[in-house]
Design a protein around this motif. Structure first.
Motif, short mmCIF file in Angstrom:
data_model
loop_
_atom_site.label_atom_id
_atom_site.label_comp_id
_atom_site.label_asym_id
_atom_site.label_seq_id
_atom_site.Cartn_x
_atom_site.Cartn_y
_atom_site.Cartn_z
N ARG A 303 -24.38 61.77 -9.19
CA ARG A 303 -24.22 60.42 -8.65
C ARG A 303 -22.78 60.18 -8.19
NH1 ARG A 303 -27.75 56.21 -9.82
NH2 ARG A 303 -29.72 56.98 -10.62
N GLU A 338 -26.74 47.24 -14.37
CA GLU A 338 -27.01 48.58 -14.85
C GLU A 338 -25.84 49.52 -14.62
OE1 GLU A 338 -30.87 49.98 -14.37
OE2 GLU A 338 -31.53 48.28 -15.54
N LYS A 348 -26.56 53.89 -15.72
CA LYS A 348 -26.42 54.84 -14.62
C LYS A 348 -25.38 54.25 -13.68
CE LYS A 348 -31.23 56.08 -14.58
NZ LYS A 348 -32.49 56.10 -13.87
N HIS A 350 -24.69 53.34 -10.33
CA HIS A 350 -25.31 53.21 -9.01
C HIS A 350 -24.16 53.33 -8.02
CE1 HIS A 350 -29.32 51.20 -10.17
NE2 HIS A 350 -28.96 52.12 -11.03
N ASP A 352 -23.44 52.52 -5.21
CA ASP A 352 -23.00 51.49 -4.29
C ASP A 352 -22.33 50.33 -5.01
OD1 ASP A 352 -25.39 51.02 -5.46
OD2 ASP A 352 -26.50 50.58 -3.62
N GLY A 398 -29.94 55.03 -3.94
CA GLY A 398 -28.86 55.47 -3.06
C GLY A 398 -28.66 56.98 -3.09
N PRO A 399 -28.61 57.61 -4.26
CA PRO A 399 -28.42 59.07 -4.29
C PRO A 399 -29.68 59.84 -3.88
CG PRO A 399 -27.86 58.05 -6.41
CD PRO A 399 -28.59 57.03 -5.61
N GLN A 437 -43.33 50.93 -7.17
CA GLN A 437 -42.55 52.11 -6.81
C GLN A 437 -43.30 53.34 -7.30
OE1 GLN A 437 -38.48 52.04 -8.20
NE2 GLN A 437 -37.85 53.62 -6.77
N PHE A 471 -37.45 45.38 -11.46
CA PHE A 471 -36.95 46.75 -11.62
C PHE A 471 -36.00 46.90 -12.82
CE2 PHE A 471 -38.60 46.34 -7.47
CZ PHE A 471 -39.27 47.52 -7.25
N LYS A 508 -40.25 51.20 -18.95
CA LYS A 508 -38.81 50.94 -19.02
C LYS A 508 -38.60 49.57 -19.66
CE LYS A 508 -34.76 49.92 -16.18
NZ LYS A 508 -34.18 49.83 -14.84
N THR A 512 -35.92 54.92 -17.99
CA THR A 512 -35.56 54.23 -16.75
C THR A 512 -36.61 54.62 -15.72
OG1 THR A 512 -34.08 56.03 -16.18
CG2 THR A 512 -33.08 54.09 -17.20
N ILE A 513 -36.56 54.01 -14.55
CA ILE A 513 -37.57 54.32 -13.54
C ILE A 513 -37.33 55.72 -12.98
CG2 ILE A 513 -38.52 53.67 -11.29
CD1 ILE A 513 -37.97 50.73 -12.08
N GLU A 514 -36.11 55.96 -12.52
CA GLU A 514 -35.76 57.31 -12.07
C GLU A 514 -35.53 58.18 -13.29
OE1 GLU A 514 -35.85 58.00 -8.95
OE2 GLU A 514 -35.78 56.01 -8.05
P1 XMP Z 1 -33.62 52.90 -12.91
O1 XMP Z 1 -33.84 54.36 -12.75
O2 XMP Z 1 -32.18 52.58 -13.21
O3 XMP Z 1 -33.92 52.27 -11.49
O4 XMP Z 1 -34.57 52.25 -13.86
C1 XMP Z 1 -34.08 50.91 -11.22
C2 XMP Z 1 -34.27 50.78 -9.75
O5 XMP Z 1 -33.05 51.10 -9.08
C3 XMP Z 1 -33.25 52.21 -8.23
N1 XMP Z 1 -32.04 53.03 -8.35
C4 XMP Z 1 -31.00 52.95 -7.53
N2 XMP Z 1 -30.79 52.19 -6.45
N3 XMP Z 1 -28.67 53.20 -6.15
C5 XMP Z 1 -29.62 52.33 -5.76
O6 XMP Z 1 -29.42 51.63 -4.77
C6 XMP Z 1 -28.82 54.01 -7.22
O7 XMP Z 1 -27.95 54.79 -7.56
C7 XMP Z 1 -30.05 53.87 -7.94
N4 XMP Z 1 -30.53 54.47 -9.05
C8 XMP Z 1 -31.76 53.93 -9.29
C9 XMP Z 1 -34.50 52.90 -8.71
O8 XMP Z 1 -35.14 53.63 -7.67
C10 XMP Z 1 -35.31 51.72 -9.20
O9 XMP Z 1 -35.96 51.07 -8.14
#
Ligand code: XMP
Length: 516
Positions: A303, A338, A348, A350, A352, A398-399, A437, A471, A508, A512-514
């Motif tokens: 990331r 987050e 995580k 993110h 951005d 984003g990644p 998703q 989410f 979640k 997490t989702i990803e």
């Molecule tokens: P997680 O995995 O944190 O994801 O439960 C929650 C939502 O965020 C999306 N996601 C991201 N979106 N940059 C983004 O713009 C990121 O780095 C990133 N990581 C996770 C994920 O797809 C889910 O919808």
């Protein structure tokens, strides 16, 4: 809705006094949903400053502290004497108690999760609602003696004062969290506070948000030029549409194709945006990203590298544009919490979020979606005239696929995932069960199989489909077996390198989702 204060100074609003609670944006969002503008301000804001904004009501958030901690955030007693209706939630209730002379007792075990609550006396907050309710509790300390003049209005088994009020002073407090869905009548309770106690008229909606956001963008940007990274996702697209409307002709959208997109996605994004009223620039940067990621397996490192490279490519491209004053980002609220920029733990990063490195020379960042949750962003997108194919596109990190290929990234592994993901998405079009998703994840684990007379040793691929509104939490989508079976069959038959398909059934939290 911090950041739009100027444009919204004289509007009917509820101020949310922030004491560090996880749910403060959710409270603000619920108030917006119920039709009243709401802004979050620091919990210790001076009462004079509060009064200048003429709020119709105040909501005190929860928070992780104990009122007995000398360093815990506090508000002055004047807040409770101002005549403005107040609703204290969780820590907000304890603070109200502490300041007004009641007793807060430090708890050892606390009370967490959904629990039954009994309404014990007439209260505007519960008017017309059932006497027995289900609420979400999340606290250690609790109120054991209400301040003078207060009536106890409900209790739970472990919490004898689950809510209290002094209706004559318009002071209300609840130990539970009315803003979360787990409090089944939470929305009704908040609505009663807003309309019955505060006497709000309502009528605030997304059109108001758009107007305020546009005014704020114009104020920030002036005649400056803005550059935006367009990913093709909902957030950056809505951000682009909003900025283009606010300052037409001043926005340049750079679409960095990092080679981590889904199958055919790069071309779709180009097709969707090229014809619009934007300066659209596509940069094919797959080689740059894949070589920077070579040999990297750690999710956070991936990331960070992607974030870094993204900014570099961006900087280079925007430099080609000549002088650009602002960078815009489609950051939305769940991205912020987050990423740990809200004093909560980093789950995580993110890419951005978190600002730009010092060597990037922009005057500032434009982030007009920052207070919004995903579903609010979609509503705004529709309002801005974006097509359904973009507005209802499922979110994509984003990644990109970098966080869906576990372990090392190679073009070959990415292609394997792309093909499998494409099949799953195709099959999901036939699903009677909606998922917000859904995608495939290529694991780094191999398993033994048999094809014809031969042993195979190929990768395990996971399918994931979730239902969620914001989410921040999600539930596994109950996809019918025939869709899962058909997807799995097609994937192992049509995609090289996948030997086994599993379905991820974890909610979640805790997952997490990803996967990365
Ligand atoms: P997680 O995995 O944190 O994801 O439960 C929650 C939502 O965020 C999306 N996601 C991201 N979106 N940059 C983004 O713009 C990121 O780095 C990133 N990581 C996770 C994920 O797809 C889910 O919808």
């Amino acid at each position: 809705m911090t950041g739009f204060g100027g444009a919204a100074m004289n509007k009917e609003k509820i101020l949310v006094l922030d004491f560090g609670g996880q749910y403060k944006q959710l409270i603000a969002r619920r108030v917006r949903e119920l039709g009243v503008l709401s802004e979050i301000i620091p919990g210790d804001t001076d009462i004079q400053k509060i009064k200048e904004q003429s709020p119709v009501g105040l909501i005190l958030t929860g928070g992780p502290n104990s009122v007995y901690d000398p360093a815990s955030p506090k508000c002055g007693a004047e807040v409770f004497k101002s005549g403005i209706p107040v609703l204290g939630i969780c820590y907000g209730m304890q603070l109200m108690t502490h300041v007004l002379g009641g007793t807060v007792t430090e708890g050892e075990t606390g009370e967490y999760g959904q629990t039954g609550m009994t309404v014990e006396s007439d209260s505007l907050l519960y008017d017309g609602l059932p006497r027995l309710q289900t609420v979400l509790m999340s606290h250690k300390d609790r109120v054991t003696a209400a301040p003078a003049g207060f009536t106890v209005t409900s209790r739970t088994e472990n919490c004898p004062i689950a809510s209290m009020e002094d209706a004559s002073r318009k002071l209300y407090a609840v130990q539970f969290h009315p803003e979360v869905n787990d409090t089944l009548n939470g929305r009704d309770i908040l609505s009663r506070f807003i309309y019955r106690v505060c006497g709000a008229r309502g009528g605030y909606n997304m059109a108001d948000y758009e107007k305020e956001a546009i005014a704020a963008i114009r104020e920030q940007v002036g005649s400056g030029r803005v550059v935006l990274g367009l990913s093709g996702g909902v957030d950056s697209a809505v951000c682009a549409a909003l900025i283009a409307k606010a300052v037409p002709g001043q926005l340049h959208c750079i679409f960095v194709d990092h080679g981590l997109m889904r199958k055919t996605e790069g071309d779709e994004v180009e097709a969707a945006f090229s014809g619009r009223d934007l300066d659209f620039i596509r940069v094919n940067a797959e080689d740059i990203f894949l070589s920077a990621l070579r040999g990297v397996t750690d999710p956070e490192t991936k990331r960070k590298i992607i974030g870094r490279e993204f900014v570099r490519v961006f900087e280079r491209e925007s430099q080609k544009l000549g002088s650009v004053d602002f960078m815009a980002q489609g950051t939305i609220y769940p991205d912020i919490i987050e990423s740990g920029t809200n004093n909560s733990a980093v789950i995580k990063s993110h890419h951005d979020v978190g600002g730009l490195p010092d060597d990037i020379k922009f005057k500032g960042i434009v982030e007009p979606l920052k207070p919004l949750f995903k579903d609010e962003v979609r509503r705004l997108g529709t309002q801005l005239g974006l097509p359904d194919s973009i507005v209802h596109r499922q979110p994509f990190p984003g990644p990109g696929l970098a966080v869906r290929v576990i372990g090392e990234l190679t073009k070959e592994r990415l292609d394997t995932l792309r093909d499998a993901d494409f099949i799953f998405r195709e099959e999901m079009k036939n699903s009677p069960v909606h998922a917000d998703q859904y995608f495939a994840v290529l694991t780094d684990m191999r398993s033994v199989g048999v094809v014809g007379d031969f042993r195979t040793y190929d990768y395990i691929l996971a399918l994931r489909a979730v239902q969620t509104s914001d989410f921040m939490t999600c539930e596994t989508a109950p996809i019918p077996y025939d869709i899962l079976f058909r997807s799995a069959k097609r994937i192992v038959n049509e995609v090289r390198g996948v030997g086994r398909v599993v379905y991820d059934i974890t909610d979640k939290p805790p997952a997490t989702i990803e996967w990365e």
